[in-house]
Design an enzyme around this catalytic site. Sequence first.
Site, PDB file in Angstrom:
ATOM      1  N   ASP A  16       0.903  -1.225   0.075  1.00  0.00           N
ATOM      2  CA  ASP A  16       0.013  -0.188   0.014  1.00  0.00           C
ATOM      3  C   ASP A  16       0.915   1.318  -0.205  1.00  0.00           C
ATOM      4  O   ASP A  16       1.632   1.489   1.059  1.00  0.00           O
ATOM      5  CB  ASP A  16      -0.884  -0.109   1.340  1.00  0.00           C
ATOM      6  N   ASN A  30      -6.761  12.313 -11.408  1.00  0.00           N
ATOM      7  CA  ASN A  30      -7.414  12.743 -12.714  1.00  0.00           C
ATOM      8  C   ASN A  30      -7.010  14.172 -12.959  1.00  0.00           C
ATOM      9  O   ASN A  30      -6.611  15.016 -11.944  1.00  0.00           O
ATOM     10  CB  ASN A  30      -8.964  12.723 -12.451  1.00  0.00           C
ATOM     11  N   GLY A  38      -9.646   4.099  -6.190  1.00  0.00           N
ATOM     12  CA  GLY A  38      -8.209   3.503  -6.311  1.00  0.00           C
ATOM     13  C   GLY A  38      -7.251   4.246  -5.516  1.00  0.00           C
ATOM     14  O   GLY A  38      -7.343   4.574  -4.156  1.00  0.00           O
ATOM     15  N   VAL A  39      -5.904   4.282  -5.762  1.00  0.00           N
ATOM     16  CA  VAL A  39      -4.935   4.960  -5.145  1.00  0.00           C
ATOM     17  C   VAL A  39      -5.007   6.406  -4.860  1.00  0.00           C
ATOM     18  O   VAL A  39      -4.760   6.918  -3.794  1.00  0.00           O
ATOM     19  CB  VAL A  39      -3.587   4.625  -5.938  1.00  0.00           C
ATOM     20  N   ASP A  40      -5.744   7.260  -5.759  1.00  0.00           N
ATOM     21  CA  ASP A  40      -6.155   8.361  -5.317  1.00  0.00           C
ATOM     22  C   ASP A  40      -6.839   8.518  -4.063  1.00  0.00           C
ATOM     23  O   ASP A  40      -6.500   9.495  -3.127  1.00  0.00           O
ATOM     24  CB  ASP A  40      -7.050   9.150  -6.687  1.00  0.00           C
ATOM     25  N   SER A 123      -2.315   4.338 -14.510  1.00  0.00           N
ATOM     26  CA  SER A 123      -3.367   3.917 -15.359  1.00  0.00           C
ATOM     27  C   SER A 123      -3.900   2.654 -15.458  1.00  0.00           C
ATOM     28  O   SER A 123      -4.781   2.497 -16.465  1.00  0.00           O
ATOM     29  CB  SER A 123      -2.889   4.484 -16.835  1.00  0.00           C
ATOM     30  N   TYR A 127      -8.327   3.292 -15.349  1.00  0.00           N
ATOM     31  CA  TYR A 127      -7.949   4.034 -16.681  1.00  0.00           C
ATOM     32  C   TYR A 127      -7.714   2.837 -17.663  1.00  0.00           C
ATOM     33  O   TYR A 127      -7.397   3.067 -18.749  1.00  0.00           O
ATOM     34  CB  TYR A 127      -7.085   5.102 -16.637  1.00  0.00           C
TER      35      TYR A 127
HETATM   36  N1  AR6 Z   1      -1.193   1.779  -3.137  1.00  0.00           N
HETATM   37  C1  AR6 Z   1      -0.726   1.290  -4.211  1.00  0.00           C
HETATM   38  N2  AR6 Z   1      -1.493   0.883  -5.284  1.00  0.00           N
HETATM   39  C2  AR6 Z   1      -2.745   1.109  -5.440  1.00  0.00           C
HETATM   40  C3  AR6 Z   1      -3.484   1.603  -4.224  1.00  0.00           C
HETATM   41  C4  AR6 Z   1      -2.459   1.621  -2.998  1.00  0.00           C
HETATM   42  N3  AR6 Z   1      -3.226   2.148  -1.732  1.00  0.00           N
HETATM   43  N4  AR6 Z   1      -4.847   1.483  -4.368  1.00  0.00           N
HETATM   44  C5  AR6 Z   1      -4.844   1.377  -5.499  1.00  0.00           C
HETATM   45  N5  AR6 Z   1      -3.617   0.749  -6.156  1.00  0.00           N
HETATM   46  P1  AR6 Z   1      -6.087   3.450 -10.177  1.00  0.00           P
HETATM   47  P2  AR6 Z   1      -5.662   5.065 -12.686  1.00  0.00           P
HETATM   48  C6  AR6 Z   1      -3.318   0.561  -7.372  1.00  0.00           C
HETATM   49  O1  AR6 Z   1      -7.543   3.157 -10.488  1.00  0.00           O
HETATM   50  O2  AR6 Z   1      -5.904   3.572 -13.425  1.00  0.00           O
HETATM   51  C7  AR6 Z   1      -9.034   7.549  -9.844  1.00  0.00           C
HETATM   52  O3  AR6 Z   1     -10.447   7.571  -9.505  1.00  0.00           O
HETATM   53  C8  AR6 Z   1      -4.424  -0.163  -8.330  1.00  0.00           C
HETATM   54  O4  AR6 Z   1      -4.653  -1.680  -7.979  1.00  0.00           O
HETATM   55  O5  AR6 Z   1      -5.977   3.954  -8.792  1.00  0.00           O
HETATM   56  O6  AR6 Z   1      -4.529   5.577 -13.047  1.00  0.00           O
HETATM   57  C9  AR6 Z   1      -8.565   8.885 -10.079  1.00  0.00           C
HETATM   58  O7  AR6 Z   1      -9.021   9.784  -9.460  1.00  0.00           O
HETATM   59  C10 AR6 Z   1      -4.004  -0.302  -9.443  1.00  0.00           C
HETATM   60  O8  AR6 Z   1      -2.890  -1.020  -9.945  1.00  0.00           O
HETATM   61  O9  AR6 Z   1      -5.674   4.735 -11.193  1.00  0.00           O
HETATM   62  C11 AR6 Z   1      -8.533   8.787 -11.608  1.00  0.00           C
HETATM   63  O10 AR6 Z   1      -9.968   9.201 -12.035  1.00  0.00           O
HETATM   64  C12 AR6 Z   1      -3.255   1.372  -9.695  1.00  0.00           C
HETATM   65  O11 AR6 Z   1      -3.062   1.575  -8.408  1.00  0.00           O
HETATM   66  C13 AR6 Z   1      -8.560   7.433 -11.942  1.00  0.00           C
HETATM   67  O12 AR6 Z   1      -8.839   6.642 -10.862  1.00  0.00           O
HETATM   68  C14 AR6 Z   1      -3.814   2.323 -10.556  1.00  0.00           C
HETATM   69  O13 AR6 Z   1      -5.331   2.314 -10.403  1.00  0.00           O
HETATM   70  C15 AR6 Z   1      -7.123   6.885 -12.305  1.00  0.00           C
HETATM   71  O14 AR6 Z   1      -7.272   5.564 -12.995  1.00  0.00           O
END
Ligand code: AR6
Length: 176
Positions: A16, A30, A38-40, A123, A127
């Site tokens: 994490d 975003n 997600g991570v955001d 992404s 995404y």
């Molecule tokens: N630590 C590390 N990685 C993580 C965590 C964490 N705590 N939580 C999720 N991931 P995503 P995107 C991973 O969807 O595709 C958001 O709503 C996850 O498993 O977070 O760039 C933003 O506001 C995946 O492998 O980001 C944007 O609208 C990776 O992080 C949109 O999502 C990226 O997944 C961005 O989408």
Amino acid sequence: MEIKINKSMLALAEGDITKESTDAIVNAANARLAGGGGVDGAIHRAGGPAIMQECRKIGGCPTGQAVITTGGTLKAKYVIHTVGPRYQDGTKGEALLLKSAYLESLTLASTKNITSIAFPAISTGAYGYPLHEAARIALQTIIEYLKEHQDIQLVRFVLYDHTTYDIFTQELKKLI
Ligand code: AR6
């Protein structure tokens, strides 16, 4: 898995990213810097409201660019917010935009004298970027940067699930 590039370390870990104690962690944000899932979502929850206040002041970030805020209550001093591309069919400039998201994050880190930085797999969640291709672009970009710049001593990929960690490991092995 970790490898040395000149004097710097490139490491892959499963975990994490909000728990990282690198100088900076990178957020997959975003373009409105509006927060999300997600991570955001995890970074804003863990770091507290100060990060969103700064994001509102900054106002937004175009795809492929990066901006910086403090880390709020996180262990990391800074959060670098970058915006990766939404994957469509691979012909809409996605690869260049993904590369740019990593490169702009690293460049911004260098200008702030950050010496250690943690990245998520930008992404590859909401995404929809195909994992192998995203991992290859991410790793190639970081390796190229570390070969040319001495200031960043540690880049850690913190990958949330085992499949992503495995794919990054496979792609890194192909590149070294
Ligand atoms: N630590 C590390 N990685 C993580 C965590 C964490 N705590 N939580 C999720 N991931 P995503 P995107 C991973 O969807 O595709 C958001 O709503 C996850 O498993 O977070 O760039 C933003 O506001 C995946 O492998 O980001 C944007 O609208 C990776 O992080 C949109 O999502 C990226 O997944 C961005 O989408």
